[in-house]
Write a protein that holds these residues in place. Structure first.
Motif, mmCIF file in Angstrom:
data_model
loop_
_atom_site.group_PDB
_atom_site.id
_atom_site.type_symbol
_atom_site.label_atom_id
_atom_site.label_comp_id
_atom_site.label_asym_id
_atom_site.label_seq_id
_atom_site.Cartn_x
_atom_site.Cartn_y
_atom_site.Cartn_z
ATOM 1 N N HIS A 138 0.825 -1.214 0.000
ATOM 2 C CA HIS A 138 0.000 0.000 0.000
ATOM 3 C C HIS A 138 0.857 1.261 0.000
ATOM 4 O O HIS A 138 0.400 2.329 -0.419
ATOM 5 C CB HIS A 138 -0.938 0.002 1.213
ATOM 6 C CG HIS A 138 -0.219 -0.013 2.522
ATOM 7 N ND1 HIS A 138 0.228 -1.179 3.121
ATOM 8 C CD2 HIS A 138 0.159 0.999 3.358
ATOM 9 C CE1 HIS A 138 0.828 -0.888 4.257
ATOM 10 N NE2 HIS A 138 0.798 0.421 4.428
ATOM 11 N N MET B 47 1.581 1.731 -4.015
ATOM 12 C CA MET B 47 0.508 1.810 -5.002
ATOM 13 C C MET B 47 0.023 3.250 -5.188
ATOM 14 O O MET B 47 -0.095 4.001 -4.214
ATOM 15 C CB MET B 47 -0.683 0.949 -4.572
ATOM 16 C CG MET B 47 -0.512 -0.533 -4.806
ATOM 17 S SD MET B 47 -0.566 -1.004 -6.540
ATOM 18 C CE MET B 47 1.121 -1.600 -6.764
ATOM 19 N N PRO B 48 -0.298 3.628 -6.433
ATOM 20 C CA PRO B 48 -0.964 4.923 -6.646
ATOM 21 C C PRO B 48 -2.371 4.867 -6.080
ATOM 22 O O PRO B 48 -2.903 3.789 -5.788
ATOM 23 C CB PRO B 48 -0.981 5.048 -8.170
ATOM 24 C CG PRO B 48 -0.975 3.638 -8.662
ATOM 25 C CD PRO B 48 -0.122 2.872 -7.684
ATOM 26 N N ARG B 49 -2.979 6.018 -5.908
ATOM 27 C CA ARG B 49 -4.360 6.068 -5.425
ATOM 28 C C ARG B 49 -5.283 6.056 -6.641
ATOM 29 O O ARG B 49 -5.273 6.967 -7.452
ATOM 30 C CB ARG B 49 -4.594 7.309 -4.554
ATOM 31 C CG ARG B 49 -3.730 7.302 -3.290
ATOM 32 C CD ARG B 49 -3.962 6.042 -2.454
ATOM 33 N NE ARG B 49 -3.066 5.903 -1.309
ATOM 34 C CZ ARG B 49 -2.110 4.997 -1.210
ATOM 35 N NH1 ARG B 49 -1.880 4.159 -2.218
ATOM 36 N NH2 ARG B 49 -1.368 4.898 -0.133
ATOM 37 N N PHE B 50 -6.069 4.975 -6.756
ATOM 38 C CA PHE B 50 -6.911 4.776 -7.936
ATOM 39 C C PHE B 50 -8.242 5.509 -7.799
ATOM 40 O O PHE B 50 -8.884 5.453 -6.745
ATOM 41 C CB PHE B 50 -7.201 3.285 -8.130
ATOM 42 C CG PHE B 50 -5.973 2.438 -8.308
ATOM 43 C CD1 PHE B 50 -5.237 2.493 -9.477
ATOM 44 C CD2 PHE B 50 -5.567 1.577 -7.302
ATOM 45 C CE1 PHE B 50 -4.114 1.698 -9.643
ATOM 46 C CE2 PHE B 50 -4.450 0.774 -7.451
ATOM 47 C CZ PHE B 50 -3.716 0.839 -8.629
ATOM 48 N N ASP B 51 -8.666 6.146 -8.871
ATOM 49 C CA ASP B 51 -9.985 6.766 -8.925
ATOM 50 C C ASP B 51 -10.917 5.817 -9.680
ATOM 51 O O ASP B 51 -10.858 5.713 -10.905
ATOM 52 C CB ASP B 51 -9.915 8.109 -9.655
ATOM 53 C CG ASP B 51 -11.274 8.801 -9.736
ATOM 54 O OD1 ASP B 51 -12.262 8.248 -9.205
ATOM 55 O OD2 ASP B 51 -11.355 9.878 -10.354
ATOM 56 N N VAL C 113 -10.720 -0.387 -2.927
ATOM 57 C CA VAL C 113 -9.578 -0.910 -3.673
ATOM 58 C C VAL C 113 -8.533 -1.376 -2.669
ATOM 59 O O VAL C 113 -8.079 -0.583 -1.838
ATOM 60 C CB VAL C 113 -8.976 0.148 -4.616
ATOM 61 C CG1 VAL C 113 -7.812 -0.452 -5.402
ATOM 62 C CG2 VAL C 113 -10.039 0.686 -5.565
ATOM 63 N N GLN D 173 -4.576 0.213 -0.777
ATOM 64 C CA GLN D 173 -4.611 1.670 -0.730
ATOM 65 C C GLN D 173 -4.360 2.170 0.688
ATOM 66 O O GLN D 173 -3.978 3.313 0.885
ATOM 67 C CB GLN D 173 -5.969 2.184 -1.218
ATOM 68 C CG GLN D 173 -6.313 1.789 -2.638
ATOM 69 C CD GLN D 173 -5.510 2.551 -3.676
ATOM 70 O OE1 GLN D 173 -5.807 3.691 -4.015
ATOM 71 N NE2 GLN D 173 -4.456 1.920 -4.173
ATOM 72 N N ASP D 174 -4.602 1.305 1.668
ATOM 73 C CA ASP D 174 -4.380 1.647 3.076
ATOM 74 C C ASP D 174 -4.190 0.341 3.843
ATOM 75 O O ASP D 174 -3.979 -0.716 3.242
ATOM 76 C CB ASP D 174 -5.541 2.480 3.633
ATOM 77 C CG ASP D 174 -6.895 1.802 3.441
ATOM 78 O OD1 ASP D 174 -6.950 0.548 3.484
ATOM 79 O OD2 ASP D 174 -7.906 2.505 3.244
ATOM 80 N N ALA E 125 -9.154 5.047 -13.621
ATOM 81 C CA ALA E 125 -8.334 4.726 -12.454
ATOM 82 C C ALA E 125 -6.964 5.371 -12.521
ATOM 83 O O ALA E 125 -6.397 5.782 -11.498
ATOM 84 C CB ALA E 125 -8.189 3.211 -12.324
ATOM 85 N N PRO F 146 -9.565 -6.108 -8.397
ATOM 86 C CA PRO F 146 -8.330 -5.448 -7.958
ATOM 87 C C PRO F 146 -7.060 -5.933 -8.645
ATOM 88 O O PRO F 146 -6.147 -5.134 -8.893
ATOM 89 C CB PRO F 146 -8.290 -5.758 -6.450
ATOM 90 C CG PRO F 146 -9.717 -5.897 -6.059
ATOM 91 C CD PRO F 146 -10.381 -6.544 -7.227
ATOM 92 N N ILE G 116 -3.927 -3.556 -9.835
ATOM 93 C CA ILE G 116 -2.630 -3.714 -9.171
ATOM 94 C C ILE G 116 -1.559 -4.128 -10.170
ATOM 95 O O ILE G 116 -0.418 -3.642 -10.129
ATOM 96 C CB ILE G 116 -2.759 -4.733 -8.021
ATOM 97 C CG1 ILE G 116 -3.682 -4.177 -6.924
ATOM 98 C CG2 ILE G 116 -1.394 -5.075 -7.435
ATOM 99 C CD1 ILE G 116 -4.110 -5.222 -5.907
#
Length: 725
Positions: free
Chosen positions: A68, A71-75, A86, A89-90, A215, A242, A246
Motif C-alpha cells: 500500500h 501503489m498509486p491512489r486509484f480513482d 480498492v 490503498q491503506d 483509475a 483489484p 494492481i
C-alpha cells in the motif's frame, strides 16, 4: 432465402481452439515480461499493523514487492468497479483473502515462492460471515442500476389473507463460485507513462478500458484492452477486479510488462461469487389453482463496503398472471468478499418461485404443468402491454410431448426401477436479456473477402460464428470468405458479453453494416463502365456466393472481387442499430433417479423447449442448453462454497473440493427443442438473448423430480446424499 442463419453451422473458431492456436490472456508473450503474484491477507476484519517484505525481496529473481505504500491512489468512481474499495490503498482489512502486497519476479515460480515469505501482522476485529447471523439487521438496499429491490402490485397482504388456498415455504442456498476453466489473467504493458495496453481475460473490453482509464487518469484512447478468446466467464470477467488495477500499477512502477495469473484459490476471494441467500415465498390461490397473491422475501449477502444486490427477483413479478404481488430483496452486511452476477442471476429467485409452485400443485391436486398453464401471462404484468413475441405455451406443449409428461404417475414415491426411485419434475425457465449500444464495422476487401469488426467478446458461446453467419448472409458471401475480429478496443465499440445481451446487441449492427456494404458495391458496379452490369437498375441486381447478376438477364454478371479490384480500394461501413431488452422463455422436464439405500441422485433424462425468437445457429443454441443443464445439475446436487465461520477462510477453494459436474454427471440424453418464431420486437433478425435461460429452471426441475421420486421435499441446495438417506 437465408443460406446460413438458422442452420447447424460449425464454429468458425473451433479449429483454432482444439489445435491450440487460439490465444488466451495468459498466452500472450511480451518481451521482458515480469510475473506478479498477489499476497493475500489472512484475517477477516481489522488492520494491517506491519508488513515485513525483506526476506521476499532477497529471494532469487525478485524485482520488487509492492505494498500500500507503493501503489498509486486509484480513482474508480467511473467505469465498472463494484467492489466498494480498492485493496492496497491503506491498511484496513475488509475480508479474508484481500490482497495486501504483490511480488514481481522474473518467473511465476519465483514470484509465488517469494510471496510465501512476506510476513504480515494484524489487529483483528469481530466479524460476521453468514446471513443467518446477521438477518436481524437486514435492510432494503437502494436500487442497483435502476432496478428496485422492492416491487408492489395490488394488495398482496390482503389477497393472501383471503385466499382459499395458502402456501408458506422457505428456501436457502449457499455461496457459489463461477470457476471458469481459464483463470483470470492480466498482462499490462506501458508505452511511456501514459499509454497502457492490457491483455486481459475480460468479457467487457470497452468497460475495462474505460475503468482503467479513469483509475489512472488517462484518456480512454490511451488504453487498449485485448481479449480475443476467453475460457469461460459467467459474469466474473465482466467486472474489473483489484488484480487488474494492481498489475497495471506494478508494470508502471517496474517499467516493464507484468503478467498476473490468479490461482484457483485466489479467484475464490478476488473475483466475485453468487451470494448466499434465504428466501420465503407465500402463495395465495383459488381452489382451481389460479394465483391471487405472491409475497416473495429474499435476504442476501451484501458486504460492509458495497450494497450490490446481484440476484434478481424479476421472474416473481413478471412470469405468471397474478394481480397482487409483493417482492422484496433485503440485504445483510457481512465481512465477505464482494459478490457478482453469476450465470444466471435470475435462477436464485426462480429456485424459490418454481419450487413453491410445484408444492402448490400437490397441495391442490393439480398437475404442475397445468398449474403453470392456468396462470399463463399473455401480457406484461407490470405494464399491461402485450408481448411482442412470447411462445412459452408452445414450449410447454413441445417439451411435454417429447418427454412424455402426460404418462406421469401423479403419486410421489411409487415408481421404482430396481434399487432406484424414479421421479419426473418440470419447471418454467425465463431470463431477462439486455441490450448494450454496439457498433459494427464491415469491410469488403479488393480480394472479395469480408472482415467484420466489433469490440465485443466471445466467451465460448459462439459469437464469432453467429456474427460471421449473419454477415455472410447479408452480403451473400460464402462463410469461408468472412472473417470476424472481436475482443479489442480499437474496434467499433460494443458492450459487455453479459445479461445474455451479445446477440441482440451486436447482430442488428452487423446485419445493417453488411447490407450497406452490399448496397454500396452494387452502386459501384452499375456505375462502372467496365462492368457487365453497367447501367442495370440497382434494384435489379441480385447477389449470390459473392457474385452479382442481372435478375432479368442472369448472363450479365460480375463478382465482388472483380468489382473492387477495378474500384481499387475496399468498401467499409460502420453501423449502429439500437435494440431493446426483453425476455426469453423455456420449459424443462427432468427424470431423476434416487437410490433407495444410498440416497445418491442421478439425472438420467432432460428435455428442454425454448422460445428464443429466431434461431440463428441451432448448434450453438444446443450447446448453451447442454451447458445450462450441466450447470443446473451442479447447482442442484453439488456446488457449495464452505466458509469457516471462525476465520472467514474459504475451506474448499479448488476443484477437488468445490465440486462441479463433469461428463459422468451429465445425463446420457439431453433434448433441446426450439420454437423458432422471430420476435417482431427484436431488431436482431427477430432473435432474442438466450445464453442464461436454459440454466434457470434445471435445479428446480431436479428438486421437483426428487420429490416425485421419493415424497421428500428438499428446500435447501445442494440436494446432497445426507438429505436423502
Amino acid at each position: 432465402m437465408s443460406k446460413l442463419v438458422g442452420r447447424d453451422v460449425a464454429r468458425v473458431d473451433g479449429r483454432a481452439k482444439v489445435t491450440g492456436a487460439a490465444t488466451y490472456a495468459a498466452d500472450h508473450q511480451i518481451t521482458g515480461t515480469l510475473f506478479g503474484f498477489l499476497v493475500l491477507g489472512t484475517i477477516t476484519r481489522g488492520e494491517l499493523t506491519d508488513l515485513d517484505t525483506a526476506e521476499a525481496k532477497a529471494m532469487p529473481g525478485v524485482v520488487a514487492v509492492y505494498t500500500h505504500a507503493d501503489m498509486p491512489r486509484f480513482d474508480v468512481s467511473e467505469g465498472f468497479y463494484l467492489k466498494g474499495f480498492v485493496p492496497m490503498q491503506d491498511t484496513t482489512i475488509h475480508h479474508n483473502g484481500q490482497p495486501i502486497a504483490m511480488v514481481v519476479a522474473a518467473t511465476f515460480e519465483q514470484a509465488r515462492e517469494a510471496a510465501d515469505r512476506v510476513r504480515a501482522t494484524y489487529r483483528t476485529e469481530p466479524h460476521v460471515l453468514s446471513v443467518t447471523a446477521a438477518r436481524d439487521d437486514a435492510y432494503l438496499p437502494p436500487p442497483m442500476f435502476g432496478e428496485p429491490n422492492e416491487v408492489t402490485r395490488g394488495d398482496a397482504a390482503a389477497a393472501l389473507a383471503s385466499a382459499p388456498v395458502r402456501l408458506d415455504r422457505s428456501y436457502t442456498a449457499p455461496t457459489h463460485h463461477h470457476n471458469p476453466i481459464e483463470p483470470h489473467a492480466t498482462t499490462a504493458v506501458w508505452d511511456g507513462d501514459d499509454r497502457l495496453t492490457l491483455f486481459e481475460s475480460s468479457q467487457a473490453v470497452v468497460t475495462f478500458r474505460d475503468t482503467l482509464a479513469g483509475a489512472f487518469g488517462l484518456a480512454a484512447g490511451n488504453v487498449r484492452v485485448i481479449a480475443p478468446y476467453l475460457g469461460g466467464g459467467f459474469g466474473t470477467k465482466g467486472v474489473v477486479w483489484p488484480h487488474t488495477l494492481i498489475t497495471a500499477a506494478a508494470a508502471r512502477l517496474a517499467g516493464r510488462p507484468v503478467k498476473t495469473v490468479l490461482t484457483r484459490a485466489q479467484m475464490f476471494t478476488g473475483t466475485g461469487h453468487r451470494t448466499e441467500f434465504q428466501q420465503r415465498i407465500r402463495l395465495g390461490a383459488g381452489r382451481d389453482g389460479r394465483l391471487t397473491a405472491i409475497v416473495h422475501d429474499t435476504i442476501a449477502q451484501l458486504t460492509a463496503t458495497d450494497e450490490n444486490m446481484f440476484n434478481s427477483s424479476i421472474a416473481t413479478h413478471t412470469l405468471y398472471a397474478c394481480p397482487n404481488v409483493h417482492v422484496r430483496q433485503l440485504g445483510v452486511r457481512l465481512d465477505m468478499p464482494t459478490g457478482a452476477w453469476m450465470r444466471s442471476p435470475d435462477m436464485s429467485a426462480q429456485f424459490a418461485l418454481e419450487t413453491s409452485l410445484d408444492e402448490l400443485s400437490y397441495q391442490i391436486g393439480l398437475d404442475p404443468l397445468d398449474l403453470r398453464l392456468r396462470n399463463y401471462a399473455r401480457t406484461d404484468q407490470n405494464t399491461g402491454d402485450r408481448f411482442t413475441g412470447k411462445h412459452l405455451d408452445d414450449c410447454y406443449r413441445m417439451g411435454a410431448e417429447k418427454f412424455g409428461w402426460r404418462r406421469r404417475e401423479r403419486r410421489p414415491g411409487v415408481t421404482r426401477d430396481g434399487d432406484e426411485y424414479v421421479g419426473w419434475g418440470m419447471a418454467t425457465e425465463t431470463h431477462t436479456y439486455g441490450n448494450f449500444p454496439a457498433s459494427a464495422g464491415v469491410t469488403l476487401g479488393v480480394d472479395g473477402a469480408a472482415r467484420v469488426a466489433v469490440a465485443s467478446q466471445d466467451i465460448g458461446t459462439g459469437t464469432y460464428t453467429v456474427i460471421s453467419q449473419v454477415a455472410a448472409d447479408a452480403m451473400d458471401l460464402p462463410l469461408a470468405r468472412v472473417t470476424t475480429v472481436l475482443g479489442d478496443t480499437i474496434l467499433p465499440p460494443a458492450g459487455s458479453s453479459s445479461i445474455s445481451s451479445t446477440m441482440p446487441s451486436v447482430i442488428p449492427s452487423v446485419d445493417k453494416a453488411a447490407r450497406d456494404v452490399r448496397a454500396a458495391v452494387i452502386k459501384i458496379t452499375v456505375a462502372d463502365r467496365r462492368s457487365p452490369l453497367h447501367g442495370v437498375p440497382a434494384d435489379r441486381v441480385t447477389t449470390s456466393d459473392g457474385r452479382l447478376a442481372d435478375s432479368a438477364d442472369p448472363s450479365r454478371s460480375d463478382t465482388y472481387r472483380d468489382v473492387l479490384r477495378r474500384h481499387g480500394k475496399p468498401v467499409e461501413v460502420i453501423a449502429t442499430v439500437e435494440n431493446t431488452p426483453g425476455h426469453t422463455y423455456g420449459a424443462v422436464f427432468v427424470e431423476a433417479r434416487v437410490h433407495r439405500r444410498y440416497g445418491n441422485v442421478r439425472v438420467t433424462r432432460v428435455v428442454g423447449a425454448y422460445d428464443v425468437g429466431r434461431v440463428l445457429n441451432r448448434r450453438t443454441l444446443r450447446s448453451q442448453v447442454i451447458g445450462g443443464v450441466t450447470w443446473g445439475i451442479g447447482y442442484a446436487l453439488m456446488e457449495h462454497t464452505l466458509v469457516d465461520q471462525a476465520s472467514g477462510r474459504i475451506v474448499n477453494p479448488n476443484l477437488s473440493t468445490y465440486l462441479v459436474p463433469v461428463n459422468a454427471d451429465a445425463p446420457p440424453r439431453i433434448d433441446a427443442l426450439f420454437v423458432d418464431e422471430p420476435d417482431p420486437g427484436s431488431a436482431g433478425l427477430g432473435a432474442k438473448g438466450f445464453g442464461e435461460t436454459p440454466i434457470t429452471g434445471v435445479a428446480v426441475a431436479i428438486g421437483n423430480a426428487i420429490f416425485h421420486a421419493t415424497g421428500r421435499r428438499l428446500r435447501d441446495v445442494p440436494f446432497t446424499q445426507d438429505k436423502l438417506l
